[in-house]
Design an enzyme around this catalytic site. Structure first.
Site, short mmCIF file in Angstrom:
data_model
loop_
_atom_site.label_atom_id
_atom_site.label_comp_id
_atom_site.label_asym_id
_atom_site.label_seq_id
_atom_site.Cartn_x
_atom_site.Cartn_y
_atom_site.Cartn_z
N THR A 58 0.93 -1.32 -0.01
CA THR A 58 -0.15 -0.06 0.04
C THR A 58 0.95 1.13 -0.12
O THR A 58 2.11 1.00 0.06
CB THR A 58 -0.61 0.03 1.29
OG1 THR A 58 -1.61 -1.36 1.28
CG2 THR A 58 -1.88 1.08 1.54
N THR A 80 -4.26 2.26 -2.10
CA THR A 80 -3.46 0.96 -2.28
C THR A 80 -4.13 0.13 -3.41
O THR A 80 -5.45 0.68 -4.06
CB THR A 80 -3.86 0.03 -1.20
OG1 THR A 80 -3.09 -1.13 -1.20
CG2 THR A 80 -5.30 -0.16 -0.88
N ASP A 84 -9.51 -9.00 0.15
CA ASP A 84 -9.63 -8.45 1.31
C ASP A 84 -10.95 -8.74 2.19
O ASP A 84 -11.22 -8.53 3.42
CB ASP A 84 -9.51 -6.96 1.29
CG ASP A 84 -8.04 -6.52 1.71
OD1 ASP A 84 -7.10 -7.25 1.86
OD2 ASP A 84 -7.73 -5.30 1.54
N GLY A 135 1.74 -1.83 4.63
CA GLY A 135 2.06 -2.80 5.41
C GLY A 135 0.96 -3.96 5.55
O GLY A 135 1.28 -4.79 6.35
N GLY A 136 -0.12 -3.98 4.88
CA GLY A 136 -0.98 -4.89 5.04
C GLY A 136 -1.44 -4.84 6.52
O GLY A 136 -1.97 -3.91 7.13
#
Length: 566
Positions: free
Chosen positions: A375, A393, A417, A467-468
């Site tokens: 992202t 993102t 997601d 960073g997810g």
């Protein structure tokens, strides 16, 4: 100073400054200091365009448009017009708000979209190719921002980005490594060669005239130039040719949404962050509230006790995330109950410093009655004191790996997601529940945590990170580093980081950066320690008001990130 000259000057300055930062150990290193305004993003080119817009009289929202679009040109790994994101703002007068331009599921999507006839989750379909693509929201978000808050005409905001796409940008060493790594996958997924299937080395120039043409159409025709007409028809056709289900009607129906941010108090701070369908604001607020009763400063930075307390707060917040959070337009999200201090006190009641709490023994909390490492984030403060934090993102690196050579951009893989199969981890290892199940038009849950912090009622900091699943814990640690340990912003960003997310039950550390005795003490208490070479937990871009009233721009040395101020 012309925009061109400003860009050249700022680029040279920031490349030197970030190179200097990357050599520093944790200390009182300061980032870029300015008197009036600051832009911090993943690339010097994007920060320079944003700063140039501010220099030419634009406000923070005008600069957002130029910065966002410039990242789509020179940072296609995550910058985008084929993705989406969230923005949190604080005006100089203290008024707050947030914008949700998160992607949506197509109208023909359904909860079993990625399951085979036996109910098995077909993971590749939600990660790569056309079926992984959600309806993009970035362009709608930018035009919603301009309509409500913009001051400069769009040609002053978009034309510099068109020029950048036509003239090209210099490839960095990190960028060359990524393109060369993903190029074969992009070629296989997209079915043809493109500018991102070639091999590059640092210093090469990438021009993207196709994206310049797309941006020119958007400049001429507005958001309709993207969501309706020839570009929309091309997008729907291209995605369908590669296995997707997005229709032109899905694009025409998309709209960004203004939402109320999540605000929580921690000591003398007001922490303002994004609410659902982002999980960031609620989880961050939960962690801060669970930690507030403890004297973290006395424990010592990165001591075993300090790490343990943060991990246990993280564990409980992520467990709640998996069960309760989703798109509030589709499922009831019990935000006030999740943030209630009595509830969070109850959540920490079974914590004991003597040993680790096992995630297997702890599910989501029982309420009292009543996101991609790939992202990107940017923070901007203008000369009037308005501030924004924006995280945007494609989800995975280069999104779905589906690049449209005619339009010049990558499509997202945000459908991953969703909880494609409740109880099954997504690409970041996050386990989701029914609240985040796929439904037509629904927005997928996110970890993005764009955040603004007030201190004693005044603006103090704008921050966020990619960073997810590590996004939320990274933002937490930057706030604690600066508030509890009085670090400069750059020192807080430079400091090594760790992460826990309930499942899998392990603590992830940036390798070779933590005291071996502290790690041994944690292991003796039952914590599984995970250190993997080349692990990066977040890349923070932030702005902080210093004690003397100036601005410090902190750009993360883990990337090519750059701060520019004046």
């Amino acid at each position: 100073m012309t925009l061109k000259n400003l860009f050249l000057f700022a680029s040279l300055f920031v490349v030197w400054r970030c190179g200097d930062i990357s050599q520093q150990k944790l200390n009182n290193t300061q980032g870029v200091i300015s008197d009036s305004a600051m832009v911090v993003s993943a690339r010097a080119e994007a920060s320079a365009i944003g700063a140039g817009i501010l220099k030419n009289g634009g406000n923070v929202f005008d600069a957002m448009i130029g910065t966002e679009l410039a990242l789509a040109v020179c940072y296609p790994y995550a910058g985008n017009i084929g993705g989406g994101g969230f923005m949190v703002y604080r005006m100089a007068d203290g008024s707050l708000g947030s914008l949700d331009f998160r992607e949506r599921a197509p109208a023909s999507a359904h909860k079993d979209l990625y399951l085979d006839d036996l109910g098995n989750y077909q993971q590749d379909l939600s990660k790569t190719g056309g079926l992984a693509v959600g309806v993009p929201g970035t362009i709608a978000g930018l035009f919603a921002v301009h309509e409500k808050f913009g001051t400069l005409p769009l040609d002053m905001l978009i034309q510099p980005v068109i020029d950048l796409a036509n003239k090209g940008y210099a490839v960095t060493e990190r960028q060359a490594e990524r393109i060369n790594k993903y190029g074969p996958i992009i070629a296989e997924t997209s079915g043809k060669a493109s500018i991102y299937t070639q091999r590059y080395q640092a210093g090469d120039t990438i021009k993207n005239p196709a994206l310049a043409r797309t941006l020119s159409t958007i400049l001429q025709d507005g958001a309709d130039g993207f969501y309706r007409g020839p570009i929309a028809q091309r997008m729907a056709q291209f995605i369908q040719e590669h296995g997707g289900i997005i229709q032109t009607s899905d694009l025409a129906d998309y709209a960004a949404k203004w939402r109320d941010p999540v605000v929580t108090q921690y000591q003398n701070l007001n922490v303002i962050s994004m609410g659902p369908p982002s999980s960031g604001g609620i989880c961050l607020s939960q962690m801060l509230t669970m930690l507030e009763p403890f004297d973290l400063k006395t424990m010592g930075h990165h001591s075993a006790d300090y790490i343990q307390h943060i991990v246990e707060a993280e564990r409980r917040a992520y467990a709640d995330r998996s069960f309760y959070l989703g798109d509030p337009d589709y499922v009831p999200v019990p935000s006030s109950q999740l943030l209630a201090r009595d509830y969070l006190k109850q959540r920490m009641a079974n914590f004991t410093p003597e040993k680790a709490t096992l995630s297997a023994d702890m599910g989501y909390g029982h309420l009292l009655p009543y996101e991609s490492s790939e992202t990107t984030h940017y923070s901007i403060v203008d000369q009037k004191g308005n501030a924004i934090a924006v995280t945007t993102t494609l989800n995975g690196g280069y999104g779905s790996k589906l690049f449209d050579p005619e339009l010049g951009f990558f499509y997202n893989n945000e459908m991953d997601d969703f909880s494609a199969k409740p109880g099954t981890p997504n690409m970041f290892g996050l386990v989701g529940g029914q609240a985040n199940a796929i439904a037509p038009g629904k927005r997928m849950l996110s970890s993005m945590t764009p955040t603004i912090v007030e201190r004693d009622g005044a603006f103090w900091m704008s921050l966020g990170t990619p960073g997810g699943s590590t996004i939320i814990t990274t933002v937490l640690q930057i706030i604690l580093n600066t508030q509890e340990f009085d670090m400069t912003l750059q020192s807080a960003i430079n400091a090594p980081r760790f992460h826990h997310q309930w499942l899998p039950d392990m603590v992830q550390f940036e390798p070779s950066k933590f005291d071996s005795l502290a790690l041994k003490q944690l292991q003796e208490k039952g914590y599984l320690i995970h250190q993997k070479e080349n692990t990066i937990i977040g890349k923070v871009d932030a702005v902080m008001r210093t004690a003397d009233g100036r601005l410090e721009g902190g750009a993360d040395p883990r990337g090519d990130d750059a701060a520019i101020g004046f």
